[in-house]
Design an enzyme around this catalytic site. Structure first.
Site, mmCIF file in Angstrom:
data_model
loop_
_atom_site.group_PDB
_atom_site.id
_atom_site.type_symbol
_atom_site.label_atom_id
_atom_site.label_comp_id
_atom_site.label_asym_id
_atom_site.label_seq_id
_atom_site.Cartn_x
_atom_site.Cartn_y
_atom_site.Cartn_z
ATOM 1 N N LYS A 26 0.841 -1.212 0.000
ATOM 2 C CA LYS A 26 0.000 0.000 0.000
ATOM 3 C C LYS A 26 0.869 1.252 0.000
ATOM 4 O O LYS A 26 0.637 2.182 -0.767
ATOM 5 C CB LYS A 26 -0.899 -0.010 1.246
ATOM 6 C CG LYS A 26 -1.569 1.307 1.545
ATOM 7 C CD LYS A 26 -2.455 1.233 2.766
ATOM 8 C CE LYS A 26 -1.774 1.497 4.086
ATOM 9 N NZ LYS A 26 -1.403 2.915 4.329
ATOM 10 N N ASN A 27 1.880 1.255 0.852
ATOM 11 C CA ASN A 27 2.664 2.480 1.017
ATOM 12 C C ASN A 27 3.661 2.722 -0.118
ATOM 13 O O ASN A 27 4.310 3.764 -0.159
ATOM 14 C CB ASN A 27 3.407 2.456 2.361
ATOM 15 C CG ASN A 27 2.453 2.674 3.520
ATOM 16 O OD1 ASN A 27 1.279 2.974 3.312
ATOM 17 N ND2 ASN A 27 2.960 2.514 4.735
ATOM 18 N N ARG A 97 -4.003 10.585 5.183
ATOM 19 C CA ARG A 97 -2.839 11.459 5.241
ATOM 20 C C ARG A 97 -2.007 11.395 3.953
ATOM 21 O O ARG A 97 -1.426 12.387 3.524
ATOM 22 C CB ARG A 97 -1.975 11.048 6.438
ATOM 23 C CG ARG A 97 -0.719 11.869 6.544
ATOM 24 C CD ARG A 97 0.063 11.523 7.779
ATOM 25 N NE ARG A 97 1.429 11.966 7.684
ATOM 26 C CZ ARG A 97 1.836 13.189 7.965
ATOM 27 N NH1 ARG A 97 0.974 14.097 8.360
ATOM 28 N NH2 ARG A 97 3.093 13.524 7.838
ATOM 29 N N CYS A 121 -4.670 7.997 10.133
ATOM 30 C CA CYS A 121 -4.800 7.233 11.383
ATOM 31 C C CYS A 121 -4.615 8.142 12.592
ATOM 32 O O CYS A 121 -3.882 9.122 12.543
ATOM 33 C CB CYS A 121 -3.739 6.153 11.428
ATOM 34 S SG CYS A 121 -4.145 4.713 10.455
ATOM 35 N N ARG A 126 0.623 14.561 13.261
ATOM 36 C CA ARG A 126 1.360 14.218 12.043
ATOM 37 C C ARG A 126 1.380 15.419 11.118
ATOM 38 O O ARG A 126 0.673 15.465 10.112
ATOM 39 C CB ARG A 126 0.728 12.997 11.369
ATOM 40 C CG ARG A 126 0.752 11.780 12.260
ATOM 41 C CD ARG A 126 0.087 10.595 11.617
ATOM 42 N NE ARG A 126 0.878 9.999 10.562
ATOM 43 C CZ ARG A 126 0.501 8.907 9.894
ATOM 44 N NH1 ARG A 126 -0.638 8.338 10.167
ATOM 45 N NH2 ARG A 126 1.272 8.410 8.949
ATOM 46 N N ILE A 128 2.832 18.308 8.346
ATOM 47 C CA ILE A 128 3.536 18.171 7.065
ATOM 48 C C ILE A 128 4.524 19.336 6.890
ATOM 49 O O ILE A 128 4.809 19.765 5.782
ATOM 50 C CB ILE A 128 2.576 18.038 5.852
ATOM 51 C CG1 ILE A 128 1.594 19.219 5.775
ATOM 52 C CG2 ILE A 128 1.832 16.734 5.864
ATOM 53 C CD1 ILE A 128 0.870 19.292 4.422
ATOM 54 N N ASP A 129 5.049 19.825 8.027
ATOM 55 C CA ASP A 129 5.944 20.983 7.957
ATOM 56 C C ASP A 129 7.227 20.699 7.159
ATOM 57 O O ASP A 129 7.724 21.571 6.455
ATOM 58 C CB ASP A 129 6.277 21.503 9.364
ATOM 59 C CG ASP A 129 6.800 20.433 10.292
ATOM 60 O OD1 ASP A 129 6.351 19.271 10.171
ATOM 61 O OD2 ASP A 129 7.663 20.728 11.130
ATOM 62 N N ASP A 310 4.966 0.648 11.985
ATOM 63 C CA ASP A 310 3.712 0.050 11.521
ATOM 64 C C ASP A 310 3.550 -1.403 11.972
ATOM 65 O O ASP A 310 2.529 -2.032 11.704
ATOM 66 C CB ASP A 310 3.612 0.120 9.989
ATOM 67 C CG ASP A 310 3.270 1.532 9.515
ATOM 68 O OD1 ASP A 310 2.988 2.395 10.370
ATOM 69 O OD2 ASP A 310 3.305 1.765 8.291
ATOM 70 N N VAL A 332 9.102 6.865 16.503
ATOM 71 C CA VAL A 332 8.741 7.531 15.243
ATOM 72 C C VAL A 332 7.539 8.455 15.437
ATOM 73 O O VAL A 332 7.549 9.597 14.984
ATOM 74 C CB VAL A 332 8.470 6.495 14.125
ATOM 75 C CG1 VAL A 332 8.037 7.183 12.842
ATOM 76 C CG2 VAL A 332 9.712 5.646 13.874
ATOM 77 N N ARG A 402 -8.447 -0.484 5.224
ATOM 78 C CA ARG A 402 -7.585 0.479 4.517
ATOM 79 C C ARG A 402 -6.254 -0.143 4.119
ATOM 80 O O ARG A 402 -5.555 0.393 3.261
ATOM 81 C CB ARG A 402 -7.301 1.691 5.411
ATOM 82 C CG ARG A 402 -8.487 2.599 5.623
ATOM 83 C CD ARG A 402 -8.103 3.791 6.475
ATOM 84 N NE ARG A 402 -6.857 4.347 6.038
ATOM 85 C CZ ARG A 402 -5.928 4.888 6.823
ATOM 86 N NH1 ARG A 402 -6.122 4.969 8.116
ATOM 87 N NH2 ARG A 402 -4.808 5.338 6.338
HETATM 88 C C1 UD1 Z 1 4.610 6.786 6.309
HETATM 89 C C2 UD1 Z 1 3.693 5.594 6.176
HETATM 90 C C3 UD1 Z 1 3.160 5.185 7.541
HETATM 91 C C4 UD1 Z 1 4.325 4.947 8.494
HETATM 92 C C5 UD1 Z 1 5.275 6.122 8.513
HETATM 93 C C6 UD1 Z 1 6.553 5.863 9.309
HETATM 94 C C7 UD1 Z 1 2.740 5.919 3.993
HETATM 95 C C8 UD1 Z 1 1.531 6.226 3.171
HETATM 96 N N1 UD1 Z 1 2.578 5.947 5.305
HETATM 97 O O1 UD1 Z 1 3.821 7.842 6.865
HETATM 98 O O2 UD1 Z 1 2.399 4.003 7.384
HETATM 99 O O3 UD1 Z 1 3.821 4.755 9.790
HETATM 100 O O4 UD1 Z 1 5.702 6.456 7.172
HETATM 101 O O5 UD1 Z 1 7.203 4.731 8.842
HETATM 102 O O6 UD1 Z 1 3.784 5.612 3.460
HETATM 103 N N2 UD1 Z 1 6.797 14.467 10.694
HETATM 104 C C9 UD1 Z 1 6.843 15.804 11.011
HETATM 105 N N3 UD1 Z 1 6.705 16.707 9.997
HETATM 106 C C10 UD1 Z 1 6.549 16.321 8.704
HETATM 107 C C11 UD1 Z 1 6.520 14.954 8.389
HETATM 108 C C12 UD1 Z 1 6.654 14.041 9.409
HETATM 109 O O7 UD1 Z 1 6.990 16.175 12.173
HETATM 110 O O8 UD1 Z 1 6.447 17.191 7.832
HETATM 111 C C13 UD1 Z 1 6.935 13.469 11.776
HETATM 112 C C14 UD1 Z 1 5.633 12.681 11.955
HETATM 113 O O9 UD1 Z 1 4.741 13.383 12.784
HETATM 114 C C15 UD1 Z 1 6.128 11.403 12.573
HETATM 115 C C16 UD1 Z 1 7.481 11.203 11.885
HETATM 116 O O10 UD1 Z 1 7.869 12.484 11.389
HETATM 117 O O11 UD1 Z 1 6.313 11.570 13.946
HETATM 118 C C17 UD1 Z 1 7.475 10.188 10.754
HETATM 119 O O12 UD1 Z 1 6.537 10.558 9.797
HETATM 120 P P1 UD1 Z 1 6.690 10.180 8.244
HETATM 121 O O13 UD1 Z 1 7.904 9.354 8.041
HETATM 122 O O14 UD1 Z 1 6.547 11.441 7.468
HETATM 123 O O15 UD1 Z 1 5.417 9.281 8.032
HETATM 124 P P2 UD1 Z 1 4.363 9.328 6.850
HETATM 125 O O16 UD1 Z 1 5.048 9.587 5.570
HETATM 126 O O17 UD1 Z 1 3.220 10.168 7.240
#
Ligand code: UD1
Length: 427
Positions: A26-27, A97, A121, A126, A128-129, A310, A332, A402
């Site tokens: 999926k990811n 997300r 989730c 979470r 997106i900064d 995960d 994480v 999902r």
């Molecule tokens: C992806 C996976 C999710 C998995 C995660 C970590 C997909 C669709 N989803 O999520 O299943 O749990 O990787 O392996 O691939 N963060 C920030 N700012 C940002 C981005 C991230 O602070 O702009 C923080 C997040 O809050 C979190 C950490 O970084 O604490 C990891 O997030 P990230 O690796 O970005 O996870 P996703 O891409 O959302």
């Protein structure tokens, strides 16, 4: 995809036995689907796409933006017209997300994007900064207005981006934007997940030059003229691991076929440390746990190649049956322990201190009515139900659908007894 019920009854206590084939990841499929938006009057074909709710959400989002998406028997074709819309609909984006993955491609391709802040989730804040800061460094103007991100540019420029944390989504968004930005972009402290490599393969197929994917430094030599291409989605390491843990927890023997065992290394190391025999073949992994007990271990979730967050709820479920004490540290996400209270309903002994949980193994869970708080927590509750003598009802399975394709069929083929129930309001 048929509409699945949100409740399930599991009559546990049966040792699962046999083999299943891993679904496509999926990811990996989600970012590759988003990458199609970089094309102009061209087609991207994806194979081994899992039939999941999140995939349909992303397909819906691409259609709203103007792409033609066909999906049958694991093959998806995405036809992207010359003109694309760049404003994303809030109802679809808030569902998932991973919708934020269209941001990089839209800004690179259209010079504009509007994205309501995404959902997903319930596993901690979470933001997106990192995505936004990196796009701003590439020259996009970013504003937050009324809960939506507004991005615009007269043309992104290739540059060096260094992430504070190797975020998977931010790496993917910037990789996609850079693939269409002429010149050399360098992404430092990039995520190393296999799903990033799969995305880079897709972008290379379209004509971008990319090196270093799978390492912390990715170099991208982008081009405006990306071509039609095709890509096969890698197997889903989290789904595969969930079935192996089902074999372990029911003291059965389960083989997962069609996977790259290297992707499961962090789990395999911990299973072996716990005393569980694992057999690794070229493209399959087996566990054999007949009449076995295992011991507690200590682990910390980390970006790849560390132990995947995960899989944290599922391994917590397995360690709840271990002899002695285990310790899990979640590094994480900041609050990925929403499932702990539901686990306790089933008899787990868990002591949560900040981002650490100390687990004291119990000899038996007790069947209960529980609720899936998120995708992986739901999978873990199903595993616990399978390992319990007695009946377990799991609610809110919409989260599980999902991420797990044909879960009922795969589990029952291994000997599980489980049945969907009418949703509570219909019952
Ligand atoms: C992806 C996976 C999710 C998995 C995660 C970590 C997909 C669709 N989803 O999520 O299943 O749990 O990787 O392996 O691939 N963060 C920030 N700012 C940002 C981005 C991230 O602070 O702009 C923080 C997040 O809050 C979190 C950490 O970084 O604490 C990891 O997030 P990230 O690796 O970005 O996870 P996703 O891409 O959302």
């Amino acid at each position: 995809m048929s509409c699945l019920s949100e409740r399930m009854i599991i009559r546990g206590g049966r040792a699962l036995s046999g083999g299943v084939v891993a679904q496509g990841a999926k990811n990996a499929a989600l970012p590759v689907m988003a990458s199609a938006l970089l094309l102009r009057g061209r087609r991207l074909t994806l194979d081994r796409v899992p039939d999941l709710q999140d995939i349909h959400t992303m397909a819906g989002l691409l259609r709203c933006l103007g792409a033609g998406v066909e999906f049958e028997n694991g093959r998806m074709t995405i036809d992207v017209p010359e003109d694309l819309r760049w404003e994303t609909p809030a109802d679809l984006v808030r569902k998932m997300r991973a919708s934020s993955l269209v941001l990089g491609p839209l800004v690179a391709r259209c010079g504009r994007a509007v994205l309501p802040l995404p959902g997903g989730c319930a596993i901690g804040s979470r933001p997106i900064d990192f995505h936004l800061k990196a796009l701003a460094k590439m020259g996009a103007e970013i504003d937050l207005e009324h809960g939506s991100v507004h991005a615009r540019t007269n043309g992104l420029k290739a540059t060096r981006i260094e992430f504070d944390f190797p975020s998977v989504g931010a790496t993917e968004n910037i990789l996609m934007a850079a693939a269409m930005t002429p010149g050399e972009s360098v992404i430092e402290n990039a995520a190393k997940e296999p799903e990033i490599i799969n995305l880079a393969q897709a972008l290379r197929g379209m004509g971008a030059r990319i090196e270093g994917d799978g390492t912390g430094t990715i170099r991208v030599d982008g081009t405006k003229d990306l071509e039609s291409s095709s890509i096969r989605i890698i197997p889903d390491r989290i789904e595969a691991s969930t079935y192996l843990l089902a074999g372990v927890m029911t003291r059965g023997d389960v083989t997962v076929n069609g996977i790259n065992p290297e992707y499961l290394e962090a789990l395999i190391v911990k299973l072996e440390e716990a005393g569980i025999p694992v057999c690794v073949f070229a493209d399959s992994v087996s566990v054999s746990c007949r009449d076995r007990r295992w011991k507690g271990v200590t682990l910390k979730t980390l970006p790849y190649p560390g132990f995947p967050t995960d899989l944290q709820p599922q391994i917590m479920a397995a360690l709840s049956m271990a002899d002695g004490t285990s310790v899990i540290q979640e590094s994480v996400f900041d609050s990925r322990y929403v499932h702990v209270s539901e686990f306790k309903r089933m008899g787990c002994k868990l002591d949560m201190q900040g981002n650490t949980v100390v687990i004291t193994g119990v000899s038996q869970f007790s069947g209960a009515e529980v609720r899936a708080s998120d995708l992986r927590a739901g999978a873990a509750l199903i595993l616990m139900g399978l390992a319990t003598d007695g009946e377990t009802i799991v609610n809110s399975l919409n989260h599980v659908w999902r991420g797990y394709e044909s879960l009922m069929m795969k589990m029952t083929s291994l000997g599980a007894e489980m049945e969907l129930l009418p949703d509570a309001e219909e019952a």
